[in-house]
Design an enzyme around this catalytic site. Structure first.
Site, mmCIF file in Angstrom:
data_model
loop_
_atom_site.group_PDB
_atom_site.id
_atom_site.type_symbol
_atom_site.label_atom_id
_atom_site.label_comp_id
_atom_site.label_asym_id
_atom_site.label_seq_id
_atom_site.Cartn_x
_atom_site.Cartn_y
_atom_site.Cartn_z
ATOM 1 N N THR A 165 0.828 -1.208 0.000
ATOM 2 C CA THR A 165 0.000 0.000 0.000
ATOM 3 C C THR A 165 0.863 1.259 0.000
ATOM 4 O O THR A 165 0.413 2.316 -0.430
ATOM 5 C CB THR A 165 -0.922 0.042 1.245
ATOM 6 O OG1 THR A 165 -0.126 -0.239 2.386
ATOM 7 C CG2 THR A 165 -2.030 -0.975 1.152
ATOM 8 N N GLU A 174 17.614 3.985 -2.585
ATOM 9 C CA GLU A 174 17.251 2.622 -2.985
ATOM 10 C C GLU A 174 16.547 2.623 -4.354
ATOM 11 O O GLU A 174 16.795 1.765 -5.191
ATOM 12 C CB GLU A 174 16.367 1.972 -1.916
ATOM 13 C CG GLU A 174 16.249 0.485 -2.138
ATOM 14 C CD GLU A 174 16.014 -0.333 -0.881
ATOM 15 O OE1 GLU A 174 16.316 0.138 0.236
ATOM 16 O OE2 GLU A 174 15.533 -1.461 -1.031
ATOM 17 N N ASP A 184 9.700 1.119 4.977
ATOM 18 C CA ASP A 184 10.780 0.482 5.733
ATOM 19 C C ASP A 184 11.737 1.519 6.304
ATOM 20 O O ASP A 184 12.162 1.443 7.460
ATOM 21 C CB ASP A 184 11.558 -0.489 4.829
ATOM 22 C CG ASP A 184 10.649 -1.513 4.189
ATOM 23 O OD1 ASP A 184 9.488 -1.613 4.613
ATOM 24 O OD2 ASP A 184 11.096 -2.209 3.259
HETATM 25 C C1 GLA Z 1 9.045 -3.955 0.739
HETATM 26 C C2 GLA Z 1 9.225 -2.496 0.349
HETATM 27 C C3 GLA Z 1 8.202 -1.616 1.082
HETATM 28 C C4 GLA Z 1 6.787 -2.153 0.922
HETATM 29 C C5 GLA Z 1 6.740 -3.655 1.216
HETATM 30 C C6 GLA Z 1 5.394 -4.249 0.917
HETATM 31 O O1 GLA Z 1 9.364 -4.146 2.082
HETATM 32 O O2 GLA Z 1 10.515 -2.052 0.669
HETATM 33 O O3 GLA Z 1 8.301 -0.293 0.630
HETATM 34 O O4 GLA Z 1 6.282 -1.868 -0.352
HETATM 35 O O5 GLA Z 1 7.709 -4.380 0.487
HETATM 36 O O6 GLA Z 1 4.456 -3.728 1.762
#
Ligand code: GLA
Length: 382
Positions: A37, A162, A174
Site C-alpha cells: 500500500t 534505494e 521500511d
Molecule cells: C518492501 C518495500 C516496502 C513495501 C513492502 C510491501 O518491504 O521495501 O516499501 O512496499 O515491500 O508492503
C-alpha cells in the site's frame, strides 16, 4: 545493545588502529498490516524490532570511504566520495554508496570516513535489513558531522537512494519506520503526506515472527512489476494514485480494467482500509477484530495481489488453527517467501512454535526460524 556496541568498538580499533568517534544503530522492522500500500500512497502499520544494524565510524584525512562488513566475512570496499558508482550486482555496498551519494546532494561533507558495519537482521527475510543499513548510515553521518538531520527527511533520502541507485522501486515504509519507530508502539503512516500516529499493541499480544526460510529477492522479484501494474490502474482510472480511489469506485469502473488489474487494485484498496481498522482494533483492544483483519490481509495478499507462497500460506494456516480468534497471523513485507508475523497470547507461543516447526518440517523438509520480538524505537527518535 551495550555489549554489541562494546564489541563493535573493539573490532573497529583492531581494524583501524583508533577508537570510533560514533556508534549508531538503526532497527529492522516488521509490518503488522498494510502491504503493497505504501507506494500507492495508502496506509501502513509497521513496528521497529530488536534486530538492526550497528555502525562504528570515524572521520578520515582524505576523501575515501572505507567500509568493512563484519557479517560478510569482513569484506572491505573503498571508494572516493567524489566518485560514487553502483556495482550493479545487488551488493551490500551499493546500499552504503547510494545512501552516501544521496546525502552529498544536501550536505557538504569535506572528508571521507572509516566504517565498520554489523547487523543481526536476518538477510533476505523481509525484515528490512537494507533499510536499516541505509538509515544507520545516515544517522552515523549526522552524528559524525553534526548535521542535525531529521528522521523523516533521512527516510526519504534512504528511499531515494534505494529507488535511484540500487534500482528497487520500494515505497517509504521500511526507511520511515527504521528512522521514526516508537518503542512499544506500532506506527500508522499515511504514505501520502508522511504523517505518523503511534498506537500501542494490546499488551495481551506477543509479537512472534516466523521465518519460512524461503529466500526472497526484492530487486529481482516481481515487486517492481506489481508497482507498475498499480500505477497503470491509476492512469486508466484517471487518479493520481490508488489512494484516491474507493472500493466502490473500483467496482463501478471494473470494465475499464482487465481481471488481473482489478484484483491487484482491490487488494491495495481493501488493505489500506484494513490498516485503519487494525489501528482502531488496537486502541479498542478488540482481539477478534485484530484476528479477522490479519487473516483477511493474508488472504488478499495471497489471492488478489498474488505475492504469497505455499510455505508462508502453510505457516499462517497452522497458526490460525491453533490461535483462532485469540490472535492473528499473516505474511509480512514484500512477499514471495520471507516471514509470517503473528500477534498471539503469550501462553500460546510455545505451542505455536512446536506445531509450526513439526508440521512445516514434515511438509517442506525445511526448518523455520522464530523471533520473539520486542518493539523498539527508531534510529532518529533517541
Ligand atoms: C518492501 C518495500 C516496502 C513495501 C513492502 C510491501 O518491504 O521495501 O516499501 O512496499 O515491500 O508492503
Amino acid at each position: 545493545m551495550q555489549n554489541r556496541e562494546a564489541e563493535l568498538a573493539s573490532e573497529f580499533e583492531k581494524l583501524y588502529q583508533h577508537s570510533p568517534q560514533a556508534i549508531c544503530h538503526a532497527p529492522g522492522r516488521v509490518n503488522l498490516i498494510g502491504d503493497h500500500t505504501d507506494y500507492n500512497q495508502g496506509f501502513v502499520l509497521p513496528a521497529a524490532i530488536n534486530f538492526g544494524t550497528d555502525i562504528a565510524a570515524s572521520k578520515r584525512d582524505d576523501n575515501m570511504v572505507v567500509v568493512v562488513a563484519a557479517d560478510f566475512e569482513f569484506q572491505k570496499v573503498e571508494f572516493s566520495i567524489d566518485d560514487i558508482f553502483p556495482s550493479n550486482q545487488n551488493c551490500w555496498s551499493d546500499y552504503v554508496k547510494g545512501t552516501i551519494k544521496e546525502l552529498l546532494k544536501y550536505y557538504d561533507i569535506h572528508c571521507g570516513v572509516n566504517l565498520l558495519v554489523s547487523g543481526n537482521v536476518p538477510q533476505g527475510a523481509g525484515l528490512s535489513s537494507s533499510a536499516s543499513l541505509e538509515v544507520a548510515i545516515l544517522k552515523t553521518f549526522s552524528v559524525l558531522f553534526g548535521l542535525n538531520l531529521e528522521g523523516v527527511k533521512a527516510a526519504v533520502m534512504a528511499q531515494t537512494a534505494e529507488n535511484e541507485f540500487v534500482g528497487c522501486q520500494c515505497g517509504i515504509m521500511d526507511q520511515l519506520i527504521s528512522a521514526m519507530g516508537e518503542k512499544e508502539h506500532a506506527l500508522l503512516i499515511d504514505c501520502e503526506n508522511l504523517q505518523l500516529k503511534k498506537i500501542k499493541v494490546p499488551k495481551e499480544l506477543s509479537l512472534l515472527i516466523i521465518n519460512s526460510n524461503v529466500p526472497r529477492g526484492l530487486v529481482d522479484s516481481e515487486y517492481n512489476s506489481r508497482r507498475k501494474q498499480c500505477e497503470q490502474v491509476a492512469i486508466s482510472l484517471d487518479v493520481l494514485s490508488l489512494r484516491h480511489l474507493k472500493l466502490t469506485d473500483l467496482q463501478k469502473n471494473k470494465s475499464k480494467l482487465d481481471e488481473e488489474q482489478f484484483i491487484r487494485a482491490r487488494h491495495v484498496l481493501s488493505e489500506s482500509d484494513r490498516v485503519i481498522e487494525l489501528f482502531d482494533a488496537f486502541s479498542e483492544g478488540d482481539l477478534s477484530k485484530i484476528s479477522r483483519l490479519m487473516y483477511q490481509s493474508h488472504e488478499s495478499l495471497k489471492n488478489d495481489f498474488e505475492v504469497s507462497c505455499e510455505q508462508t500460506d502453510f505457516i499462517v494456516e497452522v497458526a490460525r488453527e491453533l490461535v483462532g480468534d485469540k490472535g492473528g497471523a499473516r505474511m509480512t513485507g514484500g512477499g514471495f517467501g520471507g516471514c509470517v508475523v503473528c500477534l498471539i497470547p503469550q501462553e500460546m507461543i510455545d505451542l505455536v512454535k512446536q506445531e509450526v516447526e513439526a508440521q512445516y518440517y514434515r511438509r517442506f523438509s525445511l526448518a523455520p526460524d522464530f523471533y520473539l520480538c520486542s518493539i523498539e524505537g527508531g534510529s532518529f527518535i533517541h
